[in-house]
Scaffold this motif. Sequence first.
Motif, PDB file in Angstrom:
ATOM      1  N   TYR A 152       3.107   6.545   5.339  1.00  0.00           N
ATOM      2  CA  TYR A 152       3.152   5.884   4.032  1.00  0.00           C
ATOM      3  C   TYR A 152       4.325   6.399   3.193  1.00  0.00           C
ATOM      4  O   TYR A 152       5.021   5.626   2.537  1.00  0.00           O
ATOM      5  N   LYS A 153       4.546   7.701   3.220  1.00  0.00           N
ATOM      6  CA  LYS A 153       5.654   8.268   2.443  1.00  0.00           C
ATOM      7  C   LYS A 153       6.998   7.741   2.938  1.00  0.00           C
ATOM      8  O   LYS A 153       7.857   7.356   2.137  1.00  0.00           O
ATOM      9  N   LEU A 154       7.166   7.733   4.250  1.00  0.00           N
ATOM     10  CA  LEU A 154       8.425   7.236   4.806  1.00  0.00           C
ATOM     11  C   LEU A 154       8.636   5.761   4.500  1.00  0.00           C
ATOM     12  O   LEU A 154       9.744   5.328   4.186  1.00  0.00           O
ATOM     13  N   GLU A 155       7.560   4.996   4.583  1.00  0.00           N
ATOM     14  CA  GLU A 155       7.662   3.569   4.279  1.00  0.00           C
ATOM     15  C   GLU A 155       8.038   3.347   2.812  1.00  0.00           C
ATOM     16  O   GLU A 155       8.880   2.502   2.498  1.00  0.00           O
ATOM     17  N   LEU A 156       7.440   4.107   1.918  1.00  0.00           N
ATOM     18  CA  LEU A 156       7.761   3.969   0.492  1.00  0.00           C
ATOM     19  C   LEU A 156       9.206   4.371   0.217  1.00  0.00           C
ATOM     20  O   LEU A 156       9.919   3.676  -0.510  1.00  0.00           O
ATOM     21  N   LEU A 157       9.632   5.473   0.781  1.00  0.00           N
ATOM     22  CA  LEU A 157      11.021   5.898   0.574  1.00  0.00           C
ATOM     23  C   LEU A 157      12.004   4.875   1.112  1.00  0.00           C
ATOM     24  O   LEU A 157      13.047   4.610   0.499  1.00  0.00           O
ATOM     25  N   SER A 158      11.691   4.277   2.226  1.00  0.00           N
ATOM     26  CA  SER A 158      12.533   3.231   2.799  1.00  0.00           C
ATOM     27  C   SER A 158      12.579   2.019   1.879  1.00  0.00           C
ATOM     28  O   SER A 158      13.641   1.436   1.644  1.00  0.00           O
ATOM     29  N   LEU A 159      11.425   1.652   1.348  1.00  0.00           N
ATOM     30  CA  LEU A 159      11.345   0.517   0.434  1.00  0.00           C
ATOM     31  C   LEU A 159      12.138   0.782  -0.841  1.00  0.00           C
ATOM     32  O   LEU A 159      12.873  -0.087  -1.321  1.00  0.00           O
TER      33      LEU A 159
ATOM     34  N   LYS B 216      -0.603  -1.391  -3.839  1.00  0.00           N
ATOM     35  CA  LYS B 216      -1.821  -2.195  -3.730  1.00  0.00           C
ATOM     36  C   LYS B 216      -2.248  -2.329  -2.273  1.00  0.00           C
ATOM     37  O   LYS B 216      -3.432  -2.222  -1.953  1.00  0.00           O
ATOM     38  N   ARG B 217      -1.284  -2.543  -1.393  1.00  0.00           N
ATOM     39  CA  ARG B 217      -1.591  -2.667   0.035  1.00  0.00           C
ATOM     40  C   ARG B 217      -2.137  -1.350   0.586  1.00  0.00           C
ATOM     41  O   ARG B 217      -3.132  -1.324   1.311  1.00  0.00           O
ATOM     42  N   VAL B 218      -1.499  -0.245   0.206  1.00  0.00           N
ATOM     43  CA  VAL B 218      -1.947   1.066   0.670  1.00  0.00           C
ATOM     44  C   VAL B 218      -3.355   1.358   0.149  1.00  0.00           C
ATOM     45  O   VAL B 218      -4.203   1.861   0.893  1.00  0.00           O
ATOM     46  N   ASN B 219      -3.607   1.033  -1.088  1.00  0.00           N
ATOM     47  CA  ASN B 219      -4.928   1.249  -1.667  1.00  0.00           C
ATOM     48  C   ASN B 219      -5.989   0.478  -0.880  1.00  0.00           C
ATOM     49  O   ASN B 219      -7.053   1.017  -0.561  1.00  0.00           O
ATOM     50  N   TYR B 220      -5.692  -0.767  -0.558  1.00  0.00           N
ATOM     51  CA  TYR B 220      -6.627  -1.572   0.222  1.00  0.00           C
ATOM     52  C   TYR B 220      -6.837  -0.973   1.612  1.00  0.00           C
ATOM     53  O   TYR B 220      -7.970  -0.845   2.087  1.00  0.00           O
ATOM     54  N   GLU B 221      -5.749  -0.597   2.272  1.00  0.00           N
ATOM     55  CA  GLU B 221      -5.841  -0.028   3.620  1.00  0.00           C
ATOM     56  C   GLU B 221      -6.631   1.280   3.616  1.00  0.00           C
ATOM     57  O   GLU B 221      -7.427   1.528   4.518  1.00  0.00           O
TER      58      GLU B 221
ATOM     59  N   LYS C 291      -7.403   8.326  -3.654  1.00  0.00           N
ATOM     60  CA  LYS C 291      -6.834   8.367  -5.004  1.00  0.00           C
ATOM     61  C   LYS C 291      -5.713   9.399  -5.102  1.00  0.00           C
ATOM     62  O   LYS C 291      -4.672   9.145  -5.710  1.00  0.00           O
ATOM     63  N   GLU C 292      -5.931  10.565  -4.495  1.00  0.00           N
ATOM     64  CA  GLU C 292      -4.898  11.603  -4.517  1.00  0.00           C
ATOM     65  C   GLU C 292      -3.629  11.139  -3.801  1.00  0.00           C
ATOM     66  O   GLU C 292      -2.518  11.380  -4.277  1.00  0.00           O
ATOM     67  N   LEU C 293      -3.797  10.469  -2.676  1.00  0.00           N
ATOM     68  CA  LEU C 293      -2.636   9.975  -1.945  1.00  0.00           C
ATOM     69  C   LEU C 293      -1.889   8.917  -2.744  1.00  0.00           C
ATOM     70  O   LEU C 293      -0.657   8.931  -2.809  1.00  0.00           O
ATOM     71  N   ILE C 294      -2.619   8.009  -3.372  1.00  0.00           N
ATOM     72  CA  ILE C 294      -1.978   6.981  -4.206  1.00  0.00           C
ATOM     73  C   ILE C 294      -1.200   7.646  -5.341  1.00  0.00           C
ATOM     74  O   ILE C 294      -0.058   7.273  -5.624  1.00  0.00           O
ATOM     75  N   GLN C 295      -1.797   8.652  -5.989  1.00  0.00           N
ATOM     76  CA  GLN C 295      -1.103   9.361  -7.069  1.00  0.00           C
ATOM     77  C   GLN C 295       0.154  10.056  -6.552  1.00  0.00           C
ATOM     78  O   GLN C 295       1.198  10.054  -7.213  1.00  0.00           O
ATOM     79  N   GLU C 296       0.068  10.614  -5.372  1.00  0.00           N
ATOM     80  CA  GLU C 296       1.232  11.272  -4.777  1.00  0.00           C
ATOM     81  C   GLU C 296       2.331  10.254  -4.485  1.00  0.00           C
ATOM     82  O   GLU C 296       3.514  10.531  -4.720  1.00  0.00           O
ATOM     83  N   LEU C 297       1.939   9.084  -4.013  1.00  0.00           N
ATOM     84  CA  LEU C 297       2.939   8.044  -3.742  1.00  0.00           C
ATOM     85  C   LEU C 297       3.556   7.512  -5.028  1.00  0.00           C
ATOM     86  O   LEU C 297       4.747   7.194  -5.068  1.00  0.00           O
ATOM     87  N   VAL C 298       2.762   7.431  -6.085  1.00  0.00           N
ATOM     88  CA  VAL C 298       3.288   6.989  -7.388  1.00  0.00           C
ATOM     89  C   VAL C 298       4.345   7.988  -7.872  1.00  0.00           C
ATOM     90  O   VAL C 298       5.430   7.590  -8.336  1.00  0.00           O
ATOM     91  N   ARG C 299       4.074   9.275  -7.760  1.00  0.00           N
ATOM     92  CA  ARG C 299       5.019  10.296  -8.215  1.00  0.00           C
ATOM     93  C   ARG C 299       6.252  10.358  -7.302  1.00  0.00           C
ATOM     94  O   ARG C 299       7.327  10.756  -7.761  1.00  0.00           O
ATOM     95  N   LEU C 300       6.110   9.974  -6.065  1.00  0.00           N
ATOM     96  CA  LEU C 300       7.205  10.068  -5.109  1.00  0.00           C
ATOM     97  C   LEU C 300       8.388   9.198  -5.503  1.00  0.00           C
ATOM     98  O   LEU C 300       9.531   9.578  -5.303  1.00  0.00           O
TER      99      LEU C 300
END
Length: 98
Positions: free
Chosen positions: A42-49, A69-74, A87-96
């Motif tokens: 997920y982190k790599l995908e977000l950074l790529s995006l 939203k997709r990650v949250n659903y998955e 929730k912690e992972l989503i917050q980490e991705l938001v801060r990333l």
Amino acid sequence: MEYIIALILSTIFTLIFIFFKRKNSSVLKPKVVKKEEIVEAYKLELLSLLAEFENDKEKQLQEKLKFLKRVNYELSMNIFFDENEAKELIQELVRLGK
């Protein structure tokens, strides 16, 4: 005589089957390793995006929101993550992306 040939052939085929069955069996990964792989993916995908839309901040924000939203659903459907971990992972991705 026919019975001996049939017995030998069935034994050979059984041994071949067992050999290939063992060779193709996969090793199960521990739950922790799978979770870490999912998080890193997920982190790599977000950074790529984010890198893809680096020049257009508006589009970058829209794509990040769709991604989250997709990650949250998955994660809500994933058996490895409970609600708090998701929730912690989503917050980490938001801060990333900041």
